[in-house]
Design an enzyme around this catalytic site. Structure first.
Site, short mmCIF file in Angstrom:
data_model
loop_
_atom_site.label_atom_id
_atom_site.label_comp_id
_atom_site.label_asym_id
_atom_site.label_seq_id
_atom_site.Cartn_x
_atom_site.Cartn_y
_atom_site.Cartn_z
N ASP A 1 -4.23 -0.03 0.40
CA ASP A 1 -3.32 -0.30 -0.71
C ASP A 1 -2.26 -1.37 -0.41
OD1 ASP A 1 -4.64 1.81 -1.88
OD2 ASP A 1 -2.82 2.79 -2.58
N HIS B 1 -2.74 1.44 4.24
CA HIS B 1 -2.02 0.32 3.64
C HIS B 1 -2.19 -0.93 4.50
CE1 HIS B 1 0.00 3.87 1.94
NE2 HIS B 1 0.30 3.10 0.91
#
Length: 257
Positions: free
Chosen positions: A78, A225
């Site tokens: 992400d 992430h």
């Protein structure tokens, strides 16, 4: 599901006139499960047509399952792309022959279209993660939600050279029935997660690996992430956890659509 915490205020610095939106600095976020069935009529998508193929509506329920079945794992990444960390994540995925789903923001996609193209060229899938990563979207108007989702969709398609995002992940899990239905009407399956590595908190590679090993039994979709801060721990943890998952008999796939 857990809410994302500290270290997310970096998005407040990503402001350009081209975006036409305000990028919000944020502190904490909550993964709020939404009901699987939403009532009401489908939101009308009024964004300009974008290249990348036909728009085929998909299910509006939040997906977690893997297209590889019961022993499948979905790696999701992400908040990027980021010029420092996305290439390193791509290298680790390539090293172990793993395909992932990259949930990119419109702001980052517009800033780094070359990286979006690299993600696509490597065989990974794209996910709409809104323009500005506003984790309070579920408290905002439908008009605001619509702009965040559809503007990001357009930016991602433009950055990728015409490849459409196949999923929509609300920032911090701030889904609403409206946002889910809108995304699904545009061919983007709402995407949840089962394993929150909390790598954004930089707890150390050991802790990130341990979280995956402990929680993978909860379900197949793992959240990492590649932006929002120093992601060296994430890169190291992925380098260790991907072969471990293979050793446990898992295979890597994409979320079902």
């Amino acid at each position: 599901m857990a809410r994302h915490g500290a270290g997310r205020g970096w998005y407040g610095k990503v402001v350009t006139a081209a975006l036409g939106v305000t990028v919000f600095a944020v502190g904490a976020s909550v993964w709020t499960a939404q009901a699987d069935v939403v009532g009401g009529s489908s939101p009308e998508a009024t964004a300009p047509a974008t290249p990348g193929g036909d728009l085929r509506p998909v299910a509006k329920t939040i997906v977690h399952a893997s297209d590889q079945g019961a022993r499948g794992v979905n790696i999701t990444v992400d908040d990027g792309p980021d010029p420092a960390w996305t290439p390193q994540v791509l290298n680790v995925l390539k090293e172990f022959g793993v395909k992932a789903t990259f949930c990119v923001t419109g702001a980052q996609a517009q800033a780094h279209p070359d990286l979006v193209k690299e993600v696509v060229a490597a065989g990974h899938r794209l996910c709409d993660h809104t323009v500005s990563h506003d984790v309070t979207m579920d408290k905002k108007s439908e008009a605001y939600q619509k702009k965040e989702i559809l503007d990001a969709e357009r930016m991602i398609v433009e950055a990728s050279g015409g490849v459409r995002p196949q999923y929509y992940r609300a920032p911090g899990g701030a889904f609403t029935p409206y946002s889910r239905e809108l995304a699904a009407s545009r061919g983007m399956r709402p995407l949840g997660w089962n394993v929150d590595t909390k790598d954004f908190e930089q707890p150390g590679a050991d802790a990130i690996v341990a979280t995956v090993q402990r929680e993978i039994a909860n379900g197949p979709t793992v959240l990492f992430h590649d932006a929002g801060g120093d992601r060296a721990q994430t890169v190291e943890a992925m380098r260790r956890v991907l072969p471990w998952l293979k050793e446990q008999g898992y295979s890597f796939g994409f979320p079902v659509r």
